[in-house]
Design a protein around this motif. Structure first.
Motif, PDB file in Angstrom:
ATOM      1  N   ARG A   1       0.855  -1.177   0.000  1.00  0.00           N
ATOM      2  CA  ARG A   1       0.000   0.000   0.000  1.00  0.00           C
ATOM      3  C   ARG A   1       0.896   1.233   0.000  1.00  0.00           C
ATOM      4  O   ARG A   1       1.845   1.319   0.790  1.00  0.00           O
ATOM      5  CB  ARG A   1      -0.906   0.007   1.221  1.00  0.00           C
ATOM      6  CG  ARG A   1      -1.845   1.203   1.293  1.00  0.00           C
ATOM      7  CD  ARG A   1      -2.625   1.240   2.601  1.00  0.00           C
ATOM      8  NE  ARG A   1      -3.454   0.053   2.749  1.00  0.00           N
ATOM      9  CZ  ARG A   1      -3.276  -0.857   3.691  1.00  0.00           C
ATOM     10  NH1 ARG A   1      -2.279  -0.723   4.556  1.00  0.00           N
ATOM     11  NH2 ARG A   1      -4.063  -1.901   3.774  1.00  0.00           N
ATOM     12  N   THR A   2       0.609   2.185  -0.883  1.00  0.00           N
ATOM     13  CA  THR A   2       1.435   3.378  -1.004  1.00  0.00           C
ATOM     14  C   THR A   2       0.590   4.618  -0.756  1.00  0.00           C
ATOM     15  O   THR A   2      -0.477   4.782  -1.358  1.00  0.00           O
ATOM     16  CB  THR A   2       2.074   3.473  -2.401  1.00  0.00           C
ATOM     17  OG1 THR A   2       2.833   2.290  -2.658  1.00  0.00           O
ATOM     18  CG2 THR A   2       2.983   4.673  -2.506  1.00  0.00           C
ATOM     19  N   ILE A   3       1.065   5.480   0.128  1.00  0.00           N
ATOM     20  CA  ILE A   3       0.414   6.767   0.404  1.00  0.00           C
ATOM     21  C   ILE A   3       1.362   7.869  -0.057  1.00  0.00           C
ATOM     22  O   ILE A   3       2.536   7.885   0.328  1.00  0.00           O
ATOM     23  CB  ILE A   3       0.080   6.911   1.890  1.00  0.00           C
ATOM     24  CG1 ILE A   3      -0.887   5.802   2.320  1.00  0.00           C
ATOM     25  CG2 ILE A   3      -0.512   8.292   2.183  1.00  0.00           C
ATOM     26  CD1 ILE A   3      -1.173   5.771   3.805  1.00  0.00           C
ATOM     27  N   THR A   4       0.849   8.774  -0.886  1.00  0.00           N
ATOM     28  CA  THR A   4       1.687   9.781  -1.539  1.00  0.00           C
ATOM     29  C   THR A   4       1.180  11.182  -1.242  1.00  0.00           C
ATOM     30  O   THR A   4      -0.029  11.442  -1.276  1.00  0.00           O
ATOM     31  CB  THR A   4       1.687   9.561  -3.070  1.00  0.00           C
ATOM     32  OG1 THR A   4       2.093   8.224  -3.354  1.00  0.00           O
ATOM     33  CG2 THR A   4       2.629  10.529  -3.756  1.00  0.00           C
ATOM     34  N   LEU A   5       2.107  12.078  -0.961  1.00  0.00           N
ATOM     35  CA  LEU A   5       1.827  13.512  -0.908  1.00  0.00           C
ATOM     36  C   LEU A   5       2.594  14.166  -2.048  1.00  0.00           C
ATOM     37  O   LEU A   5       3.790  13.902  -2.223  1.00  0.00           O
ATOM     38  CB  LEU A   5       2.257  14.107   0.429  1.00  0.00           C
ATOM     39  CG  LEU A   5       1.560  13.556   1.679  1.00  0.00           C
ATOM     40  CD1 LEU A   5       2.147  14.186   2.934  1.00  0.00           C
ATOM     41  CD2 LEU A   5       0.056  13.810   1.613  1.00  0.00           C
ATOM     42  N   GLY A   6       1.921  14.995  -2.833  1.00  0.00           N
ATOM     43  CA  GLY A   6       2.573  15.532  -4.022  1.00  0.00           C
ATOM     44  C   GLY A   6       2.295  17.000  -4.257  1.00  0.00           C
ATOM     45  O   GLY A   6       1.336  17.585  -3.743  1.00  0.00           O
ATOM     46  N   LEU A   7       3.178  17.574  -5.070  1.00  0.00           N
ATOM     47  CA  LEU A   7       3.080  18.983  -5.447  1.00  0.00           C
ATOM     48  C   LEU A   7       3.436  19.101  -6.919  1.00  0.00           C
ATOM     49  O   LEU A   7       4.447  18.549  -7.362  1.00  0.00           O
ATOM     50  CB  LEU A   7       4.040  19.816  -4.598  1.00  0.00           C
ATOM     51  CG  LEU A   7       4.171  21.307  -4.926  1.00  0.00           C
ATOM     52  CD1 LEU A   7       2.861  22.027  -4.615  1.00  0.00           C
ATOM     53  CD2 LEU A   7       5.320  21.922  -4.131  1.00  0.00           C
ATOM     54  N   ASN A   8       2.594  19.811  -7.669  1.00  0.00           N
ATOM     55  CA  ASN A   8       2.826  20.002  -9.096  1.00  0.00           C
ATOM     56  C   ASN A   8       2.742  21.495  -9.391  1.00  0.00           C
ATOM     57  O   ASN A   8       1.696  22.125  -9.194  1.00  0.00           O
ATOM     58  CB  ASN A   8       1.774  19.225  -9.910  1.00  0.00           C
ATOM     59  CG  ASN A   8       2.117  19.166 -11.372  1.00  0.00           C
ATOM     60  OD1 ASN A   8       2.434  20.178 -11.973  1.00  0.00           O
ATOM     61  ND2 ASN A   8       2.027  17.989 -11.949  1.00  0.00           N
ATOM     62  N   VAL A   9       3.874  22.056  -9.865  1.00  0.00           N
ATOM     63  CA  VAL A   9       3.948  23.495 -10.113  1.00  0.00           C
ATOM     64  C   VAL A   9       4.457  23.733 -11.525  1.00  0.00           C
ATOM     65  O   VAL A   9       5.422  23.095 -11.961  1.00  0.00           O
ATOM     66  CB  VAL A   9       4.898  24.185  -9.104  1.00  0.00           C
ATOM     67  CG1 VAL A   9       4.919  25.690  -9.352  1.00  0.00           C
ATOM     68  CG2 VAL A   9       4.493  23.880  -7.674  1.00  0.00           C
ATOM     69  N   ASN A  10       3.809  24.641 -12.256  1.00  0.00           N
ATOM     70  CA  ASN A  10       4.258  25.061 -13.577  1.00  0.00           C
ATOM     71  C   ASN A  10       4.491  26.569 -13.582  1.00  0.00           C
ATOM     72  O   ASN A  10       3.654  27.348 -13.089  1.00  0.00           O
ATOM     73  CB  ASN A  10       3.222  24.704 -14.649  1.00  0.00           C
ATOM     74  CG  ASN A  10       3.177  23.220 -14.918  1.00  0.00           C
ATOM     75  OD1 ASN A  10       4.183  22.622 -15.267  1.00  0.00           O
ATOM     76  ND2 ASN A  10       2.007  22.611 -14.746  1.00  0.00           N
ATOM     77  N   PHE A  11       5.640  26.973 -14.137  1.00  0.00           N
ATOM     78  CA  PHE A  11       5.998  28.387 -14.225  1.00  0.00           C
ATOM     79  C   PHE A  11       5.896  28.883 -15.664  1.00  0.00           C
ATOM     80  O   PHE A  11       5.990  28.116 -16.620  1.00  0.00           O
ATOM     81  CB  PHE A  11       7.430  28.606 -13.726  1.00  0.00           C
ATOM     82  CG  PHE A  11       7.604  28.323 -12.256  1.00  0.00           C
ATOM     83  CD1 PHE A  11       7.450  29.330 -11.320  1.00  0.00           C
ATOM     84  CD2 PHE A  11       7.918  27.047 -11.822  1.00  0.00           C
ATOM     85  CE1 PHE A  11       7.622  29.070  -9.971  1.00  0.00           C
ATOM     86  CE2 PHE A  11       8.086  26.779 -10.472  1.00  0.00           C
ATOM     87  CZ  PHE A  11       7.932  27.790  -9.540  1.00  0.00           C
ATOM     88  N   LYS A  12       5.763  30.184 -15.800  1.00  0.00           N
ATOM     89  CA  LYS A  12       5.720  30.788 -17.130  1.00  0.00           C
ATOM     90  C   LYS A  12       7.103  30.753 -17.759  1.00  0.00           C
ATOM     91  O   LYS A  12       8.109  30.872 -17.058  1.00  0.00           O
ATOM     92  CB  LYS A  12       5.242  32.240 -17.044  1.00  0.00           C
ATOM     93  CG  LYS A  12       3.782  32.377 -16.628  1.00  0.00           C
ATOM     94  CD  LYS A  12       3.367  33.824 -16.611  1.00  0.00           C
ATOM     95  CE  LYS A  12       1.912  33.981 -16.223  1.00  0.00           C
ATOM     96  NZ  LYS A  12       1.490  35.393 -16.188  1.00  0.00           N
TER      97      LYS A  12
END
Length: 742
Positions: free
Chosen positions: A731-742
């Protein structure tokens, strides 16, 4: 697994002379070798474009520590995609990926099997010394199996594509592309020296020992290229006819070179783990190489009239080096038809039915994926032999090969309807398919008396059919009039019937198992069908044994009772019969999502129904001191618990039977995600185009009646569904962040 008290009670019945050691606790061997671990996945990408240049660069760092102690995988990957327009007629492009991986593998085969059987009344480890399960007459210590083995590999892999596209005229594109794949893997395995004395163990004795350290080094270098040359004509005529024609060739070639060497008595210091530090008299070397190639000619036509009447055909001719000269060529055509009925005049203006399409297709696909030398009879050279009293080196042929092996061909017909209703809020698809795999390439078992090293050879063993229906239904809409709330729900299912249509050798194929084979594949039954004795209860008395059919398995009171299927008055292997297979007749999935403004939630369930799995790990017994599952320890037959479900003991001589056969049905929450996307207006001053945080979980829970680790037990075509040493699903528990810049 059974606790110390349950285990001691069990031993008192099955092995009453066993001396119980002075140990006050209970060792949970799975707790000793398994752990909670971390998984990291980081990506950074840069992309951009000008009038004539487009580029994308990315880097990825992945680390998976694994749920087994000492296990670890780390990989760094960099990618580059570029395209340059040299003119309005010429474009060159490239895609490249380089990865460096560092892996620490563990001796999971021995450790995981031993953890299931190891005695819970032996300590795992105290200080630097291990509990001696082997001296107790039990399996080896699983913790020692892992800690006394150091298995590391380094892998460097480069994958790239370089292409040139030329448009001499508007409707014609000429393309030449070469794909390269280079893979270099170095593996080093060091087995520590240890003895069965009180330096290593808390008590001496047993047979778990390695008298001499051993270092094994393997280098595996692979190189493969694929060169494609195509010409594509695409034109739309009179705003009604849309035609695309492609012709081309594909050349593919692969090289594999492997070298391995080993020496004993290499020092324990990792800085000295080199072959020349070991005993030269113990040196063992091996080297092998293979080469394969394929030449293909292909063509494709796509035609659409009014984007309503659709036609597609593919023609492909392949020649492969994996078969002998007379069997190398294969021709694989396909054709498809489509009709978008919803575009017809008689359905225009329909407010309920928004989209309706019928399609049908026929096609063939070839498979040549077997070892490059599967049809070539080879000799093992430099075999020592005594001739006329003198030692000489000779050669011997050991591998049995089918020199007539040929293409495996899959032929499929399918008919489908796609639809959209109620402003396409409700969409779906139903497909009927009929697929036949002819001349299936399968490794089959052969008698050991024939002298083949692994008692198998690859041949075109059978024709296998799969017939069924696939269906999918999806609903997507807003909640009420507000666009802030929306949801979607989807279901899909496949109803499949798998059968052996024809055995090319005429005889049934046996595979898998512990005490003999547990599957039998014959005409008219599913591939890998379980072929077993029918366990119908437990003998309750000596009179029941005497009065019933004579059993060749020498039963005692409390042992399993098997059905005399053929009615000849004798219970033996001739009473085996079919009891289903691992091939599920029903696969299904459920997915859905809920969105409120910038918050999103989604989930995916998957599963299958009405198939069977065989719990071979429960059957495999090394000794009477092997541990048992807690439920068996409590529920087994005893004089005071005369159950008719579980026998008095699990012993090594138990034949393959339905007692170990269980339902493979399951439903798993495969994935669930909750995310929040920051509004774009709030990101402007940070020069961001998107910012999303999310939490996700994979393999959250599984609903199943199977008592083993997992009902998903894919294997070969003839031996799937047998659990012996399967790796647990994590079982996998994930915390994530996705950021896109100009």
């Amino acid at each position: 697994m059974a606790s110390a008290d349950q285990y001691v009670n069990y031993l008192g019945d099955v092995s009453p002379t066993t001396n119980i050691p002075d140990f006050s606790g209970t060792t949970n061997w799975y707790d000793e070798i398994l752990r909670r671990s971390t998984f990291q996945n980081h990506n950074l990408a840069v992309s951009g474009a000008s009038e004539n240049v487009r580029y994308y660069f990315s880097g990825n760092l992945l680390q998976d520590d694994g749920i087994v102690i000492n296990n670890r995988f780390k990989r760094l990957t960099v990618r580059s995609n570029t395209a340059f327009d040299l003119s309005d007629k010429v474009t060159i492009s490239s895609q490249a990926s380089f990865s460096h991986a560092n892996t620490r593998d563990v001796n999971i085969g021995a450790a995981y099997g031993n953890a299931y059987r190891a005695s819970p009344i032996i300590a795992a480890k105290m200080g630097d010394r291990y509990g001696n399960t082997s001296a107790f007459g039990n399996v080896g210590n699983p913790l020692l199996d892992i800690e006394k083995n150091n298995n590391k590999s380094l892998e460097n892999r480069l994958q790239s594509t370089f292409a040139v596209d030329v448009k001499p005229v508007t409707a014609l594109t000429l393309r030449s592309a070469i794909n390269l794949d280079l893979n270099y893997n170095n593996r080093r395995v060091y087995d520590y020296q240890y003895r069965n004395d009180e330096v290593t163990f808390l008590t001496s004795g047993g047979n778990q020992r390695v008298d001499r350290s051993n270092l094994n080094v393997t280098q595996n270098n692979n190189f493969r290229y694929l060169w494609e040359n195509t010409a594509t004509f695409q034109q739309r005529f009179l705003d009604k006819h849309d035609l695309t024609v492609l012709v081309g060739t594909v050349v593919e070639q692969g090289f594999d070179n492997q070298f391995s060497a080993a020496r004993r008595d290499v020092p324990v210091d990792p800085n000295q783990w080199y072959l020349n530090a070991g005993d030269p008299n113990s040196s063992v070397n091996a080297s092998e190489a293979s080469k394969d190639s394929r030449l293909s000619y292909l063509g494709r036509i796509n035609y659409a009239f009014l984007d309503r009447y659709l036609f597609t055909t593919n023609l492909r001719h392949d020649a492969t080096s994996r078969f002998n000269r007379d069997r190398r060529n294969g021709f694989f055509p396909s054709v498809g038809l489509g009709w978008v009925i919803s575009d017809e005049a008689f359905l225009k203006g329909n407010t309920i039915l928004n989209f309706l399409k019928l399609r049908a297709s026929y096609g063939q696909l070839g498979n040549d994926q077997i070892p490059a030398n599967s049809y070539i009879v080879t000799a093992n050279a430099n075999i020592p032999y005594v001739f006329n009293g003198q030692p000489v080196l000779g050669a011997t042929i050991t591998d049995i090969k089918d020199q007539d092996v040929r293409w495996e061909t899959t032929t499929e017909y399918d008919f489908a309807v796609e639809f959209g209703l109620l402003d396409n809020r409700l969409t779906g698809e139903v497909t009927y398919y009929d697929k036949t795999t002819s001349d299936a390439l399968i490794p089959i078992n052969i008698p050991g008396i024939l002298g083949d090293p692994n008692n198998q050879f690859i041949t075109n063993a059978a024709d296998i059919t799969n017939q069924g229906v696939e269906a999918a239904l999806n609903w997507r809409t807003n909640i009420g009039e507000s666009p802030d709330w929306s949801y979607n729900i989807g279901v899909n299912a496949t109803f499949n019937k798998n059968r052996i249509a024809e055995l090319n050798g005429g005889q049934a194929l046996f595979a898998g198992g512990v005490n003999g084979t547990v599957t039998r594949s014959d005409n008219g039954v599913a591939a890998g069908s379980f072929y077993l004795l029918d366990a119908i209860g437990v003998y309750q008395s000596a009179d029941e044994i005497v009065s019933g059919p004579r059993s060749t398995f020498d039963p005692k009171v409390g042992d399993l009772k098997y059905a005399d299927k053929n009615g000849d008055g004798v219970v033996d292997l001739l009473d085996r019969s079919y009891f289903g297979s691992y091939q599920p007749p029903i696969y299904y999935g459920i997915n859905g999502g809920l969105n409120f403004r910038n918050v999103d939630f989604s989930f995916v369930f998957s599963g299958n129904l009405n198939n069977k799995v065989y719990n071979a790990k429960k059957q495999a017994r090394n000794a009477s001191t092997d541990n048992v599952e807690a439920s068996f320890a409590d529920d087994r037959w005893t004089a005071t618990n005369p159950t008719n479900s579980d026998p008095r003991a699990l012993i090594s001589s138990m034949p393959n039977s339905t007692y170990f056969l269980e339902s493979g049905s399951f439903m798993r929450l495969t994935n669930v995600v909750v995310g929040y996307t920051v509004p774009v207006a709030a990101l402007e001053r940070f020069r961001m185009t998107s910012f999303r945080v999310f939490a996700a979980a994979q393999n959250v829970f599984t609903v199943t009646n199977y008592s083993g680790f997992t009902p998903e037990l894919a294997g070969g075509p003839l031996d799937s569904g047998i659990e012996l040493n399967s790796y647990p699903i994590s079982r996998t528990i994930t915390l994530g962040l996705n950021v896109n810049f100009k």
